[in-house]
Every structure is written in C-alpha cells, then in structure tokens.
Design an enzyme around this catalytic site. Structure first.
Site, PDB file in Angstrom:
ATOM      1  N   ASP A  35      26.721  35.819  42.437  1.00  0.00           N
ATOM      2  CA  ASP A  35      27.963  36.585  42.386  1.00  0.00           C
ATOM      3  C   ASP A  35      29.121  35.651  42.046  1.00  0.00           C
ATOM      4  O   ASP A  35      29.435  34.736  42.804  1.00  0.00           O
ATOM      5  CB  ASP A  35      28.218  37.258  43.736  1.00  0.00           C
ATOM      6  N   TYR A  40      37.554  32.786  40.884  1.00  0.00           N
ATOM      7  CA  TYR A  40      37.076  31.658  41.696  1.00  0.00           C
ATOM      8  C   TYR A  40      37.248  30.320  40.971  1.00  0.00           C
ATOM      9  O   TYR A  40      37.075  29.268  41.573  1.00  0.00           O
ATOM     10  CB  TYR A  40      35.608  31.857  42.105  1.00  0.00           C
ATOM     11  N   HIS A 102      37.486  43.739  39.835  1.00  0.00           N
ATOM     12  CA  HIS A 102      37.589  42.997  41.093  1.00  0.00           C
ATOM     13  C   HIS A 102      38.395  43.751  42.162  1.00  0.00           C
ATOM     14  O   HIS A 102      38.034  43.748  43.338  1.00  0.00           O
ATOM     15  CB  HIS A 102      38.222  41.627  40.813  1.00  0.00           C
ATOM     16  N   GLN A 175      31.523  46.721  45.518  1.00  0.00           N
ATOM     17  CA  GLN A 175      31.408  45.508  46.334  1.00  0.00           C
ATOM     18  C   GLN A 175      32.586  45.454  47.303  1.00  0.00           C
ATOM     19  O   GLN A 175      33.742  45.426  46.890  1.00  0.00           O
ATOM     20  CB  GLN A 175      31.377  44.261  45.444  1.00  0.00           C
TER      21      GLN A 175
END
Length: 301
Positions: A35, A40, A102, A175
C-alpha cells in the site's frame, strides 16, 4: 480485478532510507500486497525494493498487488492522469493494481501537499469527487490501473458515488482507519452490503498519539491466551471481519510477525471483547481540513 490480498504492507511514515529494505524483507516473507501513496514521498524507494525482487526472480510483477493513491491537490480532472503516471514512474511500474482517491476533499493545486490559509486551515479546490472519479475511470479504460477505489469516504459520500449517473467503473474498496478503538461497525457493514471491500489502515493504532492500543489489557489478555502478540491479535481481528488489513512496519522481525496470523483463530467471545473496546477514537482526523465541504468525519459514519 484480482482479489485484493487480505494482508498487505503499509508504507505510510516509512522513511525513504528504510523502506526499500522493508519491502524486500516483506516480499521474502510472503507479502504480495503493498500500500503506497504519492503523499508518503517514498514511492521511489518502494519501487527499488520491488524491482530488486523481480530482478532476483523471487516474484513476478503479476504476483504483486500494488496500490497507490491520488493526492488531494490533483482532484481536477486534468491533473489525475499525470498524478497517476508520476506514481507509476516512481514505483517503476507499467500499471497499478489499484488506485485510490486518498481523501474525498480536493485541495488547491500546486507543489504544496497541504496548502493552508493564514489561519492554518486547508485551502480547498472547487472540485467534486464525482468529476474526479470520471478521470479515475479513464485510467482503468486506458490500462494504467486495473481497479479504482476510495479512501476516507463516509457512507454518504460512498453512496453518492455508487449512485452516480453513468458510473462506468465501481469502487472496489474504501480504505479507512480501523482498530478496536474505532471499530467502524456501521461503515464496514454499509460497504460490505454494497459489495465494496474495506481496507483497514492504522490497524495497530498509533503510539505516537499517546494511544498505546497494543498495551490495552483486554488485547493483552487475548494475546496471552493464544500465545500471540498484541499486533497479531489486532491484525487477525480485521481478517475475521472480512476486512483487508495493511499494518505498517520497517522492522524485519515485526514484518514477519505481522504475517504470522493464519495459524490461529479468535473465538466469538474474543471478537465481541475486541469490538467492545470501541470508543470512536479517530487518530487520523485531519483537523486542518475540517472546514472543507467534503470533510468526511462530520457524518455519524
């Protein structure tokens, strides 16, 4: 789409210097689901680890399930494809198995991940995630990604997406943050009733916020009973709820430990006790975005 492997390695807050090694160890251990996300800022290093194991012949690309996420500053339809190809390039891949929105919120486009105003609050873009979704669908049609999904959507937002007129590609997962202090019972039940899988991020909570979930006495007791670690109990807890789970670690010992969750089963009582710990405690609440029209956490679920 290939079924999403139930256990994956999270790479959030994994420092670039350590994540390549973590990915290599994870692949050797048996992990196939990784993931990732543009946010990030370590996709390049994740890609190095993946490529090394492909070159060694340990895995083939088609054995892996690689996920990335569209960041909030790229919700404008015209920015979605370039955001995706940027992640693909960093990961050194021809396609993603899954690409997620996201957050449901669009931010002002630009190089800054978190554009804020003078009071420190997020500057929104005038985008709508239904329009963003159309550009996500194009990625599937063009073959850049195999499947698409969402992250941090509440049930009203997900419902709105599922009811979108002329929906061409359905979201395969939502998610969300999930652990015994935030069990997400209603949202999980809603998603699963609509054939949308759920992926749990931060399944081990987060001690950085002073919330030592792993030290909770109820969890400790269950762990001792099974001869397992608290982390293994928390991962198994999600698997038994039919929830995909992506614990993050860069520690080789814990990467292995987190994978050893298929040789025992929690009893119904264990599950009830764990669900009983719910206190609606959200660690990833994103307070600087709470004025955004699409901020997801004002709804009950």
């Amino acid at each position: 789409m290939e079924k999403i492997p139930v256990l994956g390695l999270g790479t959030w807050q994994a420092a670039p210097g350590e994540v390549t090694e973590a990915v290599k160890v994870a692949i050797d251990t048996g992990y196939r689901h990784f993931d990732c996300a543009y946010l990030y800022h370590n996709e390049n290093e994740v890609g190095v680890g993946i490529q090394a194991k492909i070159d060694e012949g340990v895995v083939r690309r088609e054995d892996l399930f690689i996920v990335s996420k569209l960041w909030c500053t790229c919700h404008k339809k015209s920015l979605v494809k370039s955001a995706c190809t940027r992640s693909l390039k960093a990961l050194k891949l021809q396609y993603l198995d899954l690409y997620l929105i996201h957050w449901p919120m669009g931010f002002k486009p630009g190089e800054v991940d978190l554009p804020v105003d003078r009071s420190g609050m997020i500057v929104a873009s005038n985008t709508d995630f239904l329009d963003t979704w159309e550009a996500m669908e194009d990625l599937v049609i063009e073959g850049l990604v195999r499947a698409i999904g969402v992250s941090n959507f509440n049930h009203e937002q997900l419902e709105r997406l599922l009811n979108k007129p002329n929906l061409r590609v359905k979201p395969v997962t939502n998610q969300i943050e999930c652990h015994p202090y935030l069990t997400q019972k209603k949202l999980i039940s809603f998603c699963q009733s609509r054939n949308v899988s759920v992926t749990a991020y931060r399944p081990l909570g987060g001690s950085s916020e002073g919330v030592p979930l792993l030290e909770d006495p109820v969890i400790q007791t269950i762990a001792q009973k099974h001869g397992k670690s608290a982390a293994q109990i928390l991962i198994r807890f999600q698997i038994q709820r039919n929830v995909i789970v992506i614990p993050k670690s860069v520690n080789p010992k814990r990467i292995l430990e987190n994978f050893q969750v298929f040789d025992f089963e929690l009893s119904e009582q264990d599950m009830t006790d764990l669900l009983g710990l719910d206190r609606n405690l959200r660690l990833s609440a994103f307070p600087i975005a709470e004025n955004h029209k699409d901020y997801p956490f004002k709804a009950e679920y």
